[in-house]
Design a protein around this motif. Structure first.
Motif, mmCIF file in Angstrom:
data_model
loop_
_atom_site.group_PDB
_atom_site.id
_atom_site.type_symbol
_atom_site.label_atom_id
_atom_site.label_comp_id
_atom_site.label_asym_id
_atom_site.label_seq_id
_atom_site.Cartn_x
_atom_site.Cartn_y
_atom_site.Cartn_z
ATOM 1 N N GLU A 75 0.841 -1.213 0.000
ATOM 2 C CA GLU A 75 0.000 0.000 0.000
ATOM 3 C C GLU A 75 0.871 1.256 0.000
ATOM 4 O O GLU A 75 0.599 2.220 -0.703
ATOM 5 N N TYR A 76 1.909 1.231 0.830
ATOM 6 C CA TYR A 76 2.822 2.367 0.913
ATOM 7 C C TYR A 76 3.536 2.591 -0.421
ATOM 8 O O TYR A 76 3.633 3.714 -0.912
ATOM 9 N N LEU A 77 4.033 1.486 -1.022
ATOM 10 C CA LEU A 77 4.747 1.586 -2.296
ATOM 11 C C LEU A 77 3.844 2.149 -3.383
ATOM 12 O O LEU A 77 4.263 2.993 -4.188
ATOM 13 N N ILE A 78 2.591 1.693 -3.406
ATOM 14 C CA ILE A 78 1.628 2.192 -4.399
ATOM 15 C C ILE A 78 1.441 3.693 -4.217
ATOM 16 O O ILE A 78 1.519 4.472 -5.178
ATOM 17 N N ALA A 79 1.210 4.115 -2.972
ATOM 18 C CA ALA A 79 0.953 5.528 -2.701
ATOM 19 C C ALA A 79 2.153 6.395 -3.088
ATOM 20 O O ALA A 79 1.989 7.455 -3.726
ATOM 21 N N GLN A 80 3.369 5.919 -2.734
ATOM 22 C CA GLN A 80 4.558 6.729 -3.036
ATOM 23 C C GLN A 80 4.789 6.816 -4.541
ATOM 24 O O GLN A 80 5.103 7.889 -5.069
ATOM 25 N N LYS B 51 2.610 6.532 -6.954
ATOM 26 C CA LYS B 51 1.599 7.411 -7.561
ATOM 27 C C LYS B 51 1.901 8.877 -7.263
ATOM 28 O O LYS B 51 1.776 9.742 -8.141
ATOM 29 N N ASP B 52 2.305 9.167 -6.022
ATOM 30 C CA ASP B 52 2.597 10.557 -5.657
ATOM 31 C C ASP B 52 3.809 11.101 -6.412
ATOM 32 O O ASP B 52 3.846 12.274 -6.772
ATOM 33 N N ILE B 53 4.805 10.224 -6.643
ATOM 34 C CA ILE B 53 5.983 10.650 -7.420
ATOM 35 C C ILE B 53 5.566 10.887 -8.866
ATOM 36 O O ILE B 53 5.916 11.903 -9.467
ATOM 37 N N GLY C 12 12.879 13.708 -8.313
ATOM 38 C CA GLY C 12 12.803 14.162 -9.710
ATOM 39 C C GLY C 12 13.456 13.216 -10.692
ATOM 40 O O GLY C 12 12.992 13.094 -11.828
ATOM 41 N N THR C 13 14.514 12.515 -10.246
ATOM 42 C CA THR C 13 15.206 11.600 -11.167
ATOM 43 C C THR C 13 14.316 10.435 -11.569
ATOM 44 O O THR C 13 14.502 9.832 -12.609
ATOM 45 N N MET C 14 13.337 10.117 -10.734
ATOM 46 C CA MET C 14 12.499 8.941 -10.981
ATOM 47 C C MET C 14 11.270 9.262 -11.835
ATOM 48 O O MET C 14 10.722 8.368 -12.492
ATOM 49 N N VAL C 15 10.835 10.514 -11.840
ATOM 50 C CA VAL C 15 9.564 10.882 -12.478
ATOM 51 C C VAL C 15 9.429 10.365 -13.919
ATOM 52 O O VAL C 15 8.411 9.771 -14.261
ATOM 53 N N ASP D 270 -2.688 -0.327 -12.683
ATOM 54 C CA ASP D 270 -2.495 -1.781 -12.571
ATOM 55 C C ASP D 270 -1.007 -2.145 -12.546
ATOM 56 O O ASP D 270 -0.595 -3.031 -11.797
ATOM 57 N N ASP D 271 -0.201 -1.440 -13.378
ATOM 58 C CA ASP D 271 1.252 -1.673 -13.365
ATOM 59 C C ASP D 271 1.812 -1.376 -11.979
ATOM 60 O O ASP D 271 2.593 -2.159 -11.428
ATOM 61 N N ILE D 272 1.418 -0.230 -11.428
ATOM 62 C CA ILE D 272 1.944 0.200 -10.119
ATOM 63 C C ILE D 272 1.574 -0.818 -9.045
ATOM 64 O O ILE D 272 2.394 -1.181 -8.206
ATOM 65 N N LYS D 273 0.351 -1.308 -9.105
ATOM 66 C CA LYS D 273 -0.092 -2.310 -8.128
ATOM 67 C C LYS D 273 0.731 -3.596 -8.259
ATOM 68 O O LYS D 273 1.230 -4.132 -7.267
ATOM 69 N N ALA D 274 0.898 -4.069 -9.499
ATOM 70 C CA ALA D 274 1.629 -5.329 -9.730
ATOM 71 C C ALA D 274 3.087 -5.193 -9.306
ATOM 72 O O ALA D 274 3.630 -6.075 -8.626
ATOM 73 N N ILE D 275 3.724 -4.081 -9.684
ATOM 74 C CA ILE D 275 5.135 -3.873 -9.307
ATOM 75 C C ILE D 275 5.253 -3.790 -7.787
ATOM 76 O O ILE D 275 6.130 -4.404 -7.188
#
Ligand code: HEC
Length: 110
Positions: free
Chosen positions: A63-68, A70-72, A83-86, A95-100
């Motif tokens: 849940e935390y990883l998904i939220a971070q 998405k926020d990034i 910024g380097t990750m955006v 769905d990608d974010i959830k699976a990863i």
């Protein structure tokens, strides 16, 4: 072809139930983690980042990883080196974010 795949998929779900669908999600997440280049900064095992100041992600809750992530992606989180990750988040669907994230959460921390 599609019909065959769909039929096969439905049969597998019917036979294996949740266990098989969970394995499928985890495998997709791991493949996406590589193909979306997350591994280049966070390490193939999600705990050996290329820079000491980049975070270790393995074992963090999904849940935390998904939220971070998405926020990034949405530039709501802009602290530190974010910024380097955006650019690497732009093509990610929810769905990608959830699976990863579920794949990362399942990785051992040591
Ligand atoms: C160019 C390097 C780079 C790439 C590629 C990259 N990240 Fe990151 N990521 C970072 C950095 C740097 C941070 C920490 C930003 C900060 O200083 O707060 C971060 C932070 C995160 C965080 C938040 C960690 C926390 O503890 O709050 C998550 C989750 C994350 N990345 C997931 C991903 C995923 C998923 C991908 C692939 C789609 C990815 N990253 C690709 C550099 C990268």
């Amino acid at each position: 072809m599609n019909t065959v795949l769909k039929t096969l998929g439905i049969s597998l779900v019917a036979i294996g139930g949740l266990a098989i669908s969970n394995v499928t999600v985890a495998a997709d997440g791991g493949a996406l983690y590589t193909s979306k280049l997350c591994a280049t900064c966070h390490g193939a095992d999600a705990k050996t980042p290329i820079q000491p100041i980049y975070p270790k992600l393995a074992g963090q809750n999904a849940e935390y990883l998904i939220a971070q992530t998405k926020d990034i992606k949405d530039k709501k989180r802009t602290n530190g080196q974010t910024g380097t990750m955006v650019p690497f988040t732009m093509s990610l669907t929810d769905d990608d974010i959830k699976a990863i994230s579920e794949w990362i959460a399942a990785q051992p921390t040591q």
